[in-house]
Scaffold this motif. Structure first.
Motif, short mmCIF file in Angstrom:
data_model
loop_
_atom_site.label_atom_id
_atom_site.label_comp_id
_atom_site.label_asym_id
_atom_site.label_seq_id
_atom_site.Cartn_x
_atom_site.Cartn_y
_atom_site.Cartn_z
N LYS A 1 0.83 -1.21 0.00
CA LYS A 1 0.00 0.00 0.00
C LYS A 1 0.86 1.26 0.00
N ALA A 2 1.87 1.25 0.88
CA ALA A 2 2.74 2.43 1.01
C ALA A 2 3.82 2.45 -0.09
N LYS A 3 3.90 1.34 -0.86
CA LYS A 3 4.93 1.18 -1.90
C LYS A 3 6.34 1.31 -1.33
N THR A 4 6.57 0.60 -0.22
CA THR A 4 7.89 0.65 0.41
C THR A 4 8.43 -0.75 0.73
N VAL A 5 9.75 -0.81 0.80
CA VAL A 5 10.43 -1.98 1.36
C VAL A 5 11.33 -1.42 2.47
N THR A 6 11.22 -2.01 3.67
CA THR A 6 12.05 -1.57 4.80
C THR A 6 13.11 -2.63 5.10
N ILE A 7 14.35 -2.19 5.10
CA ILE A 7 15.47 -3.09 5.39
C ILE A 7 16.11 -2.62 6.69
N GLU A 8 16.26 -3.55 7.63
CA GLU A 8 16.93 -3.17 8.88
C GLU A 8 18.11 -4.11 9.14
N VAL A 9 19.30 -3.53 9.16
CA VAL A 9 20.51 -4.32 9.43
C VAL A 9 20.52 -4.67 10.92
N LYS A 10 20.87 -5.92 11.22
CA LYS A 10 20.88 -6.34 12.64
C LYS A 10 22.06 -5.73 13.38
N LYS A 11 21.84 -5.48 14.65
CA LYS A 11 22.91 -4.96 15.51
C LYS A 11 23.99 -6.03 15.62
N GLY A 12 25.26 -5.62 15.51
CA GLY A 12 26.34 -6.61 15.62
C GLY A 12 26.83 -7.14 14.29
N VAL A 13 26.14 -6.74 13.19
CA VAL A 13 26.66 -7.10 11.85
C VAL A 13 27.74 -6.08 11.53
N LYS A 14 28.99 -6.57 11.51
CA LYS A 14 30.13 -5.63 11.41
C LYS A 14 31.03 -5.95 10.23
N TRP A 15 31.60 -4.88 9.68
CA TRP A 15 32.65 -5.04 8.67
C TRP A 15 33.87 -5.69 9.33
N SER A 16 34.76 -6.22 8.51
CA SER A 16 35.91 -6.93 9.08
C SER A 16 36.92 -6.00 9.77
N ASP A 17 36.63 -4.67 9.78
CA ASP A 17 37.46 -3.76 10.59
C ASP A 17 36.76 -3.41 11.91
N GLY A 18 35.62 -4.09 12.16
CA GLY A 18 34.93 -3.91 13.45
C GLY A 18 33.83 -2.87 13.46
N LYS A 19 33.63 -2.13 12.36
CA LYS A 19 32.59 -1.09 12.30
C LYS A 19 31.23 -1.71 11.96
N GLN A 20 30.18 -1.27 12.67
CA GLN A 20 28.81 -1.72 12.42
C GLN A 20 28.39 -1.36 10.98
N VAL A 21 27.69 -2.28 10.33
CA VAL A 21 27.10 -1.98 9.01
C VAL A 21 25.90 -1.06 9.23
N THR A 22 25.89 0.08 8.55
CA THR A 22 24.88 1.11 8.81
C THR A 22 23.91 1.30 7.64
N ALA A 23 22.90 2.14 7.90
CA ALA A 23 21.95 2.52 6.85
C ALA A 23 22.67 3.17 5.67
N LYS A 24 23.67 4.00 5.98
CA LYS A 24 24.42 4.68 4.92
C LYS A 24 25.14 3.68 4.02
N ASP A 25 25.64 2.57 4.60
CA ASP A 25 26.31 1.54 3.80
C ASP A 25 25.34 0.92 2.78
N VAL A 26 24.08 0.76 3.20
CA VAL A 26 23.06 0.20 2.31
C VAL A 26 22.74 1.22 1.21
N GLU A 27 22.56 2.48 1.61
CA GLU A 27 22.23 3.54 0.65
C GLU A 27 23.38 3.80 -0.32
N TYR A 28 24.61 3.74 0.20
CA TYR A 28 25.81 4.02 -0.60
C TYR A 28 25.95 3.07 -1.79
N SER A 29 25.51 1.81 -1.60
CA SER A 29 25.51 0.85 -2.71
C SER A 29 24.77 1.40 -3.93
#
Length: 591
Positions: free
Chosen positions: A112-140
């Motif tokens: 109805k809203a024509k949306t898809v919501t993606i939520e990265v789980k807490k603790g999903v981290k890059w191999s340098d230890g940084k959390q994967v963020t919303a910006k990482d998803v958008e940056y793709s």
């Protein structure tokens, strides 16, 4: 062998292995290989694996691996294989490729809203230890849609996201339809669409991207420099089970545990993947040189009894095909420009070339039934979307000759070859990949088949072309290519827009008709939420493609892996894979 069931990141360019079961000739007329493959499981035994140990994996290729280790910019199956140990998708799936919440992110669709919501789980981290963020998803999406990055992943399917086309055209600095409700450092992303599509709950649907890219790490690299950057080529970051520790460019990669992996510590200490020639595959199996190695199908008889291995097998979502160049890619408009006067624009000429090919005989002769002719562009694995009434192009020389006669391709008295309908001499240039020992023999066989119907077909460059150079010519519409033989690894949702849409860079034949555009639109329309309507449109499209023959499907093959008999927890079932690869964190040696 470049064959794998793909999930997430969609289409990948595959090598010559798919064209011909790659290997030495076997004059066996039996289907014994297929009978064997049917008996093999899709998985090894499961159990508690011991911690530690090193794994060696063979990558069969006659060409160096390009080494673009960023999903948004890579489209080679070899790159994908090399980075699979660290490169995970955001989503897990069930065995039907439906997205589940068991992966790195959760997924909610609101029609109805024509949306898809993606939520990265807490603790999903890059191999340098940084959390994967919303910006990482958008940056793709920025990487894909920014023209400077020259990604071949920008398609009309993704452009259904609000504001993506405007960003692509440089009309806006931000993608308006990608919302980050908790800010860039939050974990939630809301994608706004112009229209919702029936395939959206399936992984590999092409309407949204299923990866993330490390913004904090790559943000200082200009889009135009990303593809050549050391941060992509030498020291990539991933959030999967392993991280890259050593790379011998084009030849091998060594992976060690990612200490920040969100599912816990991977079992193995180290995984090394190394390029070997397909010619030496059977010898490598017999001498047990690798823990995991793909079987070259035509060498099956030589290796079938090898001790110390278990064999696992599947029929992957892939096929090889022959494509006819009927136009060019227009960079200005980002779409296909068809040329109605091109050499291969005659439908009867294309069909005749299809009917002259002895694909079944070739498969029988070289692969003991492990490769088989594909009749349509939608694989049988897609269930009722596959139209079993489409017959493809079985060998029929009489029909091929009749089609050419009907279209006005005539021979002059005393000449071996037909001329075009204007009476001019006709030479058709075929581009085909190197990559397997019997490839030359198979291609020469087809050239002889076309000679039987009076067509003069000759190889572009006079020889088979190495994988990277081949796709370079095909993607850049090199004028020396009239016809080409290539292969796809497919995504796990049957939507066809990314291959054959007018705005799809992967539409290598460059055909675009109003009928094709209409059918593709109907296959993915709001109406197609009604399953039987969607099935009907898929069938209509397959029949249309059979008639027009811009692309002629050739083969698919069983994919058999030899796996060290001490290894456990390796599975090729979709629910036990990520992005088309085993869940590497589970794989280990028996205690």
């Amino acid at each position: 062998m470049k064959r794998r069931t793909l999930g997430t990141f969609g289409v990948l360019l595959a090598g010559a292995a798919l064209l011909a079961g790659c290997g030495k000739s076997s004059s066996s007329d039996s289907n014994s290989g297929a009978k064997d493959a049917k008996k093999f499981p899709e998985a090894t035994a499961t159990g508690v694996a011991k911690k530690g140990g090193s794994l060696s994996i063979a990558e069969e290729s006659d060409t160096p691996v390009k080494g673009v280790f960023l999903n948004e910019l890579s489209d080679s199956q070899y790159d994908s294989d090399f980075m699979s140990f660290g490169n995970e998708s955001l989503f897990a799936t069930d065995d039907q490729y439906k997205i589940t919440d068991k992966g790195a992110a959760t997924f909610k669709m609101d029609r109805k809203a024509k949306t898809v919501t993606i939520e990265v789980k807490k603790g999903v981290k890059w191999s340098d230890g940084k959390q994967v963020t919303a910006k990482d998803v958008e940056y793709s999406y920025e990487i894909i849609a920014n023209k400077a990055s020259q990604s071949s992943r920008y398609t009309s399917s993704l452009a259904d996201i609000v504001g993506l086309a405007e960003y692509h055209e440089g009309k806006s600095k931000k993608i308006s339809g990608i919302e980050m409700p908790d800010g860039e450092n939050g974990r939630k992303v809301v994608l706004h669409f112009k229209e919702m599509k029936p395939g959206m709950t399936q992984s590999g649907n092409g309407f949204f991207w299923e990866a993330a890219a490390p913004y904090h790490y790559l943000k200082d690299v200009p889009f135009s420099k990303l593809q050549s950057s050391d941060k992509v080529r030498k020291n990539p970051l991933f959030f999967g089970a392993y991280k890259l520790s050593k790379l011998v460019r084009g030849q091998s990669a060594t992976w060690v545990r990612n200490p920040y992996y969100y599912r816990g510590k991977a079992k193995l200490d180290k995984i090394t993947i190394s390029v070997i020639s397909p010619n030496s595959a059977s010898q490598s199996i017999k001498s047990k040189k690798f823990d995991i190695i793909d079987v070259v199908n035509s060498q099956w008889k030589e290796v079938k009894g090898t001790k110390g291995y278990n064999f696992v097998a599947q029929i992957p979502l892939s096929y090889s095909y022959m494509g006819f160049k009927v136009g060019k890619w227009d960079k200005k408009t980002g779409s296909v420009k068809m040329n109605k006067n091109s050499k291969m624009s005659n439908r009867y000429l294309r069909q005749a070339m299809g009917y002259a090919m002895n694909v079944d005989e070739v498969n029988q002769h070289y692969t003991q039934g492990l490769s088989f002719r594909v009749k349509t562009l939608v694989p049988e694995a897609f269930g009722d979307f596959y139209d079993k009434s489409v017959k493809g192009f079985p060998l029929n020389i009489k029909k091929a000759n009749a089609l050419l006669d009907k279209a006005g391709y005539k021979k002059k008295k005393g000449e071996t070859y037909r001329r075009d309908p204007n009476g001019k001499k006709l030479t058709i240039h075929l581009a085909a990949m190197s990559g397997s020992p019997n490839q030359e023999a198979i291609v020469q066989n087809y050239i002889q088949q076309w000679k039987k119907i009076g067509l003069h077909v000759t190889l572009t460059t006079g020889r088979l072309i190495e994988f990277n150079s081949f796709y370079d010519k095909v993607q850049n519409d090199d004028p020396s290519v009239d016809v080409f033989m290539a292969a796809w690894s497919l995504s796990s949702e049957p939507t066809q827009d990314d291959f054959y849409g007018a705005k799809a860079p992967y539409n290598f034949t460059r055909f675009a008709t109003s009928e094709n555009t209409k059918l593709l639109k109907e296959m993915g329309s709001e109406k197609s939420f009604n399953h039987s309507y969607r099935v009907q449109k898929f069938h209509e499209w397959q029949q249309y493609m059979q008639k027009e023959a811009f692309v002629i499907p050739l083969n698919n093959s069983y994919s058999i892996k030899a796996v060290d008999s001490k290894l456990i927890n390796l599975s090729l079932k979709p629910s036990q894979m990520n992005n088309g690869y085993p869940l590497w964190y589970k794989v280990g040696f028996k205690k």
